[in-house]
Design a protein around this motif. Structure first.
Motif, PDB file in Angstrom:
ATOM      1  N   LEU A   1     -44.563  38.119  -4.720  1.00 34.71           N
ATOM      2  CA  LEU A   1     -43.501  38.852  -4.040  1.00 34.71           C
ATOM      3  C   LEU A   1     -43.244  40.143  -4.813  1.00 34.71           C
ATOM      4  N   VAL A   2     -43.461  41.272  -4.130  1.00 34.59           N
ATOM      5  CA  VAL A   2     -43.224  42.594  -4.706  1.00 34.59           C
ATOM      6  C   VAL A   2     -42.083  43.228  -3.934  1.00 34.59           C
ATOM      7  N   ASP A   3     -40.988  43.516  -4.630  1.00 31.58           N
ATOM      8  CA  ASP A   3     -39.796  44.032  -3.964  1.00 31.58           C
ATOM      9  C   ASP A   3     -39.210  45.159  -4.806  1.00 31.58           C
ATOM     10  N   ALA A   4     -38.519  46.084  -4.122  1.00 33.62           N
ATOM     11  CA  ALA A   4     -37.901  47.221  -4.816  1.00 33.62           C
ATOM     12  C   ALA A   4     -36.864  46.724  -5.807  1.00 33.62           C
ATOM     13  N   SER A   5     -36.879  47.294  -7.002  1.00 37.61           N
ATOM     14  CA  SER A   5     -35.977  46.857  -8.065  1.00 37.61           C
ATOM     15  C   SER A   5     -34.770  47.771  -8.159  1.00 37.61           C
ATOM     16  N   SER A   6     -33.617  47.169  -8.387  1.00 37.14           N
ATOM     17  CA  SER A   6     -32.391  47.938  -8.594  1.00 37.14           C
ATOM     18  C   SER A   6     -32.076  48.097 -10.074  1.00 37.14           C
ATOM     19  N   LEU A   7     -32.962  47.606 -10.916  1.00 37.19           N
ATOM     20  CA  LEU A   7     -32.756  47.662 -12.360  1.00 37.19           C
ATOM     21  C   LEU A   7     -33.590  48.787 -12.965  1.00 37.19           C
ATOM     22  N   GLY A   8     -33.167  49.252 -14.113  1.00 37.91           N
ATOM     23  CA  GLY A   8     -33.939  50.276 -14.793  1.00 37.91           C
ATOM     24  C   GLY A   8     -35.247  49.740 -15.344  1.00 37.91           C
ATOM     25  N   ASN A   9     -35.252  48.449 -15.673  1.00 36.66           N
ATOM     26  CA  ASN A   9     -36.460  47.793 -16.177  1.00 36.66           C
ATOM     27  C   ASN A   9     -36.834  46.683 -15.203  1.00 36.66           C
ATOM     28  N   PRO A  10     -37.786  46.938 -14.287  1.00 35.94           N
ATOM     29  CA  PRO A  10     -38.129  45.934 -13.275  1.00 35.94           C
ATOM     30  C   PRO A  10     -38.583  44.624 -13.912  1.00 35.94           C
ATOM     31  N   ARG A  11     -38.315  43.530 -13.199  1.00 37.50           N
ATOM     32  CA  ARG A  11     -38.642  42.204 -13.720  1.00 37.50           C
ATOM     33  C   ARG A  11     -40.094  41.845 -13.424  1.00 37.50           C
ATOM     34  N   ARG A  12     -40.683  41.072 -14.326  1.00 42.58           N
ATOM     35  CA  ARG A  12     -42.027  40.525 -14.182  1.00 42.58           C
ATOM     36  C   ARG A  12     -41.940  39.037 -14.471  1.00 42.58           C
ATOM     37  N   VAL A  13     -42.026  38.222 -13.432  1.00 42.01           N
ATOM     38  CA  VAL A  13     -41.863  36.777 -13.561  1.00 42.01           C
ATOM     39  C   VAL A  13     -43.141  36.108 -13.097  1.00 42.01           C
TER      40      VAL A  13
ATOM     41  N   LEU B   1     -52.514  51.708  -6.812  1.00 43.78           N
ATOM     42  CA  LEU B   1     -51.264  51.132  -6.313  1.00 43.78           C
ATOM     43  C   LEU B   1     -50.257  51.102  -7.453  1.00 43.78           C
ATOM     44  N   MET B   2     -49.162  51.830  -7.288  1.00 40.93           N
ATOM     45  CA  MET B   2     -48.139  51.945  -8.322  1.00 40.93           C
ATOM     46  C   MET B   2     -46.979  51.018  -7.993  1.00 40.93           C
ATOM     47  N   VAL B   3     -46.741  50.027  -8.862  1.00 42.25           N
ATOM     48  CA  VAL B   3     -45.641  49.082  -8.649  1.00 42.25           C
ATOM     49  C   VAL B   3     -44.712  49.091  -9.857  1.00 42.25           C
ATOM     50  N   GLY B   4     -44.690  50.226 -10.583  1.00 44.81           N
ATOM     51  CA  GLY B   4     -43.850  50.302 -11.776  1.00 44.81           C
ATOM     52  C   GLY B   4     -42.368  50.222 -11.484  1.00 44.81           C
ATOM     53  N   ASP B   5     -41.936  50.580 -10.265  1.00 41.43           N
ATOM     54  CA  ASP B   5     -40.523  50.517  -9.906  1.00 41.43           C
ATOM     55  C   ASP B   5     -40.203  49.306  -9.050  1.00 41.43           C
ATOM     56  N   GLN B   6     -41.089  48.308  -9.037  1.00 37.58           N
ATOM     57  CA  GLN B   6     -40.923  47.128  -8.198  1.00 37.58           C
ATOM     58  C   GLN B   6     -40.756  45.878  -9.063  1.00 37.58           C
ATOM     59  N   ASP B   7     -39.946  44.936  -8.580  1.00 38.94           N
ATOM     60  CA  ASP B   7     -39.879  43.603  -9.178  1.00 38.94           C
ATOM     61  C   ASP B   7     -41.080  42.800  -8.698  1.00 38.94           C
ATOM     62  N   VAL B   8     -41.741  42.121  -9.608  1.00 37.17           N
ATOM     63  CA  VAL B   8     -42.936  41.364  -9.277  1.00 37.17           C
ATOM     64  C   VAL B   8     -42.703  39.902  -9.662  1.00 37.17           C
ATOM     65  N   PHE B   9     -42.856  39.008  -8.688  1.00 39.94           N
ATOM     66  CA  PHE B   9     -42.721  37.568  -8.896  1.00 39.94           C
ATOM     67  C   PHE B   9     -44.021  36.895  -8.442  1.00 39.94           C
ATOM     68  N   VAL B  10     -44.558  36.047  -9.287  1.00 36.23           N
ATOM     69  CA  VAL B  10     -45.817  35.353  -8.999  1.00 36.23           C
ATOM     70  C   VAL B  10     -45.617  33.868  -9.227  1.00 36.23           C
ATOM     71  N   ASN B  11     -46.141  33.057  -8.322  1.00 38.14           N
ATOM     72  CA  ASN B  11     -45.981  31.601  -8.418  1.00 38.14           C
ATOM     73  C   ASN B  11     -47.255  30.915  -7.963  1.00 38.14           C
ATOM     74  N   VAL B  12     -47.677  29.900  -8.726  1.00 34.20           N
ATOM     75  CA  VAL B  12     -48.786  29.040  -8.333  1.00 34.20           C
ATOM     76  C   VAL B  12     -48.193  27.795  -7.680  1.00 34.20           C
ATOM     77  N   VAL B  13     -48.495  27.565  -6.424  1.00 34.76           N
ATOM     78  CA  VAL B  13     -47.875  26.501  -5.644  1.00 34.76           C
ATOM     79  C   VAL B  13     -48.312  25.144  -6.187  1.00 34.76           C
ATOM     80  N   GLY B  14     -47.354  24.215  -6.237  1.00 37.27           N
ATOM     81  CA  GLY B  14     -47.666  22.857  -6.665  1.00 37.27           C
ATOM     82  C   GLY B  14     -47.429  22.588  -8.124  1.00 37.27           C
ATOM     83  N   GLY B  15     -46.976  23.576  -8.891  1.00 36.48           N
ATOM     84  CA  GLY B  15     -46.721  23.366 -10.301  1.00 36.48           C
ATOM     85  C   GLY B  15     -47.953  23.359 -11.177  1.00 36.48           C
TER      86      GLY B  15
END
Length: 455
Positions: A315-327, A349-363
């Motif tokens: 999930l790549v979404d616009a960040s409202s923080l000065g330091n975007p999150r990387r989870v 592809l520039m995603v420096g101003d985006q929050d990035v969340f990555v998940n592997v399904v199933g644990g």
């Protein structure tokens, strides 16, 4: 009266110091030094004195060519997934350490194994954390055969060794090593010195008698095995039972194995009758929704000796923080940051101003770099809100120069995807199949730009 000698030992790496300090200078950990009292008397074991961890009482030099190469006969644990992680079953005289978070099911799976093995050979279950009645209630609830399993409730390691010498079991479980103690050592159970000496004493007995010894170990709050590092050096096989409380699936992963492959993975499902084997793990990790959404792609990872199909979501979404999150959940955080830099440099592809969340399904925890290309595809799909085809499968390692590197066992990965109904695969050029695979369109790529152009 002579003053008792003390030392300070690091719980993480086992380094010892003459005085206490806040940080261990060997491994850099903070607040891990514990006081250990050094006894003046030498411990004399019931087996004839202090010997090595391998249990040999006589030191005899033998030429390498004269050593008998006949392999010790293994015997099954009655669970195929457990045998897979062990490398084919239990080896007589081996010491297995199983760890995991509280409630993961360590005691449950070991009680299942011993109740089944007790029908064929002598087995002893030593419990130090639960009473005999509590263990009996669990066995009755699970519907296990309880007629032939020998039980012992004790925390004194000398009493455990004496009882085991009388019973002479082929397999013995000690639950857990953190509650065992020796009277000659002044420190409390669970301390560095107690865990080290108790494990060494039990290991000597197992090696000399040929008994399979299974030790249950606790984990710290960060998920690593509790106790001194020497504990992992003594044992022959170290496995971890992982799984979150909100999931009914448990994964058994091999960390160290002197008799088989490491990083082998076994999958179980927690039911009312205990842990049940999952013969086709890819089926449970591919339970996708009916509607195809962006940011989702299926990859093929190699776990031990078999391929495994899992879904990765981003999930790549616009960040409202000065330091975007990387989870990153199920992946290494540093590798995610590296791949984002590669995507910017070689993918445009520039995603420096985006929050990035990555998940592997199933644990599932991905430990190999073959998931790089699939992760980048999921990131691009989410950023552009462009769903990927449902029948697409991806794998490949991405280098810092933007090249797509081949991964081991590429042919087997593609065949496993075709077996589950996938129609298209994007793979590294070095993993191109030698012969066409029926029902599978294979697209080979050399550069990241070629791979992004293929979708």
């Amino acid at each position: 009266m002579a003053k008792a000698k003390t030392a300070y030992v690091c719980n993480d790496c086992g380094a010892d110091f003459a005085k206490w300090q806040g940080q261990c200078t060997e491994c850099g950990a903070w607040n891990t030094l514990k006081e250990v009292r050094l006894g003046s008397s030498v411990k004399t074991s019931a087996s004839g004195g202090r010997s090595g961890y391998a249990g040999s009482l006589e030191a005899k030099v033998t030429p390498l060519a004269e050593i008998n190469l006949e392999e010790l006969p293994r015997f099954s644990s009655t669970l195929e997934e457990f045998d897979r992680v062990l490398g084919g079953g239990f080896v007589p005289g081996s010491v297995v350490l199983i760890g995991g978070h509280p409630g993961a099911g360590k005691s449950t799976v070991l009680l299942q194994v011993l109740c089944q093995l007790a029908q064929q050979q002598d087995a002893l279950y030593v419990t130090g954390e639960e009473s005999l009645q509590q263990v009996a209630m669990r066995a009755s609830r699970l519907g296990l055969p309880t007629a032939n399993l020998q039980m012992l409730s004790a925390t004194d390691v000398d009493a455990v060794v004496q009882a085991a010498a009388q019973v002479k079991p082929k397999i013995m479980v000690v639950d857990s090593i953190q509650v065992m103690h020796q009277a000659e050592i002044q420190s409390a159970p669970g301390s560095v010195s107690q865990v080290r000496e108790c494990a060494a004493e039990l290991t000597r007995f197992a090696k000399q008698s040929g008994t399979v010894l299974i030790l249950v170990g606790h984990v710290t709050k960060d998920g690593s095995l509790a106790g001194p590092k020497v504990l992992e050096h003594i044992i022959d096989c170290s496995i971890m039972l992982e799984g979150s409380h909100d999931s009914r699936f448990r994964t058994l992963r091999g960390i160290k194995n002197r008799f088989g492959a490491v990083n082998e993975l076994g999958v179980f499902a927690m039911t009312e009758q205990g842990l049940k084997e999952v013969s086709n793990p890819s089926a449970i990790f591919l339970q996708r929704g009916d509607e195809v959404s962006s940011g989702s792609v299926v990859m093929v990872v190699w776990e031990g000796t078999r391929p495994l199909l899992v879904e990765i979501q981003a999930l790549v979404d616009a960040s409202s923080l000065g330091n975007p999150r990387r989870v990153a959940v199920g992946l290494e955080q540093n590798r995610l940051s590296m791949l984002l830099a590669i995507l910017h440099r070689h993918g445009g592809l520039m995603v420096g101003d985006q929050d990035v969340f990555v998940n592997v399904v199933g644990g599932v925890k991905i430990m190999e770099p073959s998931a790089d290309l699939a992760l980048l595809f999921a990131l691009v799909s989410s950023f552009r809100d462009h769903p990927l085809p449902r029948e697409l499968v991806v794998f490949g390692e991405v280098g810092l120069a933007g090249e797509i590197r081949p991964v081991p066992s590429g042919q087997e990965r593609i065949r496993e995807a075709a077996k589950h109904g996938f129609k298209k695969a994007i793979v590294p050029h070095g993993n191109a199949p030698r012969e066409p695979i029926k029902g599978m369109e294979v697209v080979v790529v050399k550069k990241l730009s070629e791979a992004l152009g293929a979708i």
